[in-house]
Design a protein around this motif. Structure first.
Motif, PDB file in Angstrom:
ATOM      1  N   ALA A   1     105.355  72.405 -11.589  1.00  0.00           N
ATOM      2  CA  ALA A   1     104.071  72.232 -12.276  1.00  0.00           C
ATOM      3  C   ALA A   1     104.023  73.031 -13.567  1.00  0.00           C
ATOM      4  O   ALA A   1     103.528  72.554 -14.594  1.00  0.00           O
ATOM      5  CB  ALA A   1     102.925  72.649 -11.353  1.00  0.00           C
ATOM      6  N   ALA A   2     104.552  74.249 -13.549  1.00  0.00           N
ATOM      7  CA  ALA A   2     104.560  75.075 -14.755  1.00  0.00           C
ATOM      8  C   ALA A   2     105.466  74.464 -15.815  1.00  0.00           C
ATOM      9  O   ALA A   2     105.125  74.456 -17.008  1.00  0.00           O
ATOM     10  CB  ALA A   2     105.022  76.491 -14.419  1.00  0.00           C
TER      11      ALA A   2
ATOM     12  N   HIS B   1     103.698  71.422 -17.220  1.00  0.00           N
ATOM     13  CA  HIS B   1     102.601  71.841 -18.100  1.00  0.00           C
ATOM     14  C   HIS B   1     103.150  72.337 -19.441  1.00  0.00           C
ATOM     15  O   HIS B   1     102.593  72.040 -20.496  1.00  0.00           O
ATOM     16  CB  HIS B   1     101.776  72.936 -17.431  1.00  0.00           C
ATOM     17  N   ARG B   2     104.234  73.084 -19.391  1.00  0.00           N
ATOM     18  CA  ARG B   2     104.818  73.636 -20.617  1.00  0.00           C
ATOM     19  C   ARG B   2     105.407  72.529 -21.493  1.00  0.00           C
ATOM     20  O   ARG B   2     105.336  72.603 -22.715  1.00  0.00           O
ATOM     21  CB  ARG B   2     105.903  74.635 -20.217  1.00  0.00           C
TER      22      ARG B   2
ATOM     23  N   SER C   1     104.556  69.211 -21.379  1.00  0.00           N
ATOM     24  CA  SER C   1     103.698  68.043 -21.578  1.00  0.00           C
ATOM     25  C   SER C   1     103.249  67.950 -23.038  1.00  0.00           C
ATOM     26  O   SER C   1     102.934  68.948 -23.670  1.00  0.00           O
ATOM     27  CB  SER C   1     102.488  68.095 -20.650  1.00  0.00           C
TER      28      SER C   1
ATOM     29  N   ARG D   1      99.621  69.265 -24.414  1.00  0.00           N
ATOM     30  CA  ARG D   1      99.318  70.685 -24.358  1.00  0.00           C
ATOM     31  C   ARG D   1      98.706  71.141 -25.673  1.00  0.00           C
ATOM     32  O   ARG D   1      99.163  70.788 -26.750  1.00  0.00           O
ATOM     33  CB  ARG D   1     100.601  71.460 -24.081  1.00  0.00           C
TER      34      ARG D   1
ATOM     35  N   GLU E   1     104.952  82.297 -14.897  1.00  0.00           N
ATOM     36  CA  GLU E   1     103.763  81.448 -14.808  1.00  0.00           C
ATOM     37  C   GLU E   1     103.681  80.776 -13.434  1.00  0.00           C
ATOM     38  O   GLU E   1     102.605  80.695 -12.835  1.00  0.00           O
ATOM     39  CB  GLU E   1     103.819  80.394 -15.918  1.00  0.00           C
TER      40      GLU E   1
END
Length: 73
Positions: free
Chosen positions: A31-32, A35-36, A38, A41, A58
């Motif tokens: 997930a981290a 997220h990083r 994507s 962001r 994270e």
């Protein structure tokens, strides 16, 4: 009925926490990373310092925040 000593119970809960952390860490790491990486962001704002935490840090922070909910109730 025999109850557990307070130190033994705390040790058992700490062990359970570490086992759950080890089991869920790969999901939080994914997930981290997602997220990083994507594209949606938000870009950092100019003049605002941003914390530079590794993806691994994270993921650990996310896991440590979420796991206590497993011990509620």
């Amino acid at each position: 009925m025999r109850t557990m000593a307070p130190t033994a119970r705390l040790h058992q809960e700490a062990l359970q926490f570490r086992l759950i952390l080890a089991a869920t860490y790969p999901f939080f790491l994914a997930a981290a990373a997602f997220h990083r990486l994507s594209p949606g962001r938000a870009a950092p704002r100019v003049g605002v310092p941003t914390p530079h935490r590794s993806i691994f840090g994270e993921a650990r922070a996310m896991a440590v925040q979420a796991i206590p909910f497993a011990f509620m109730g």
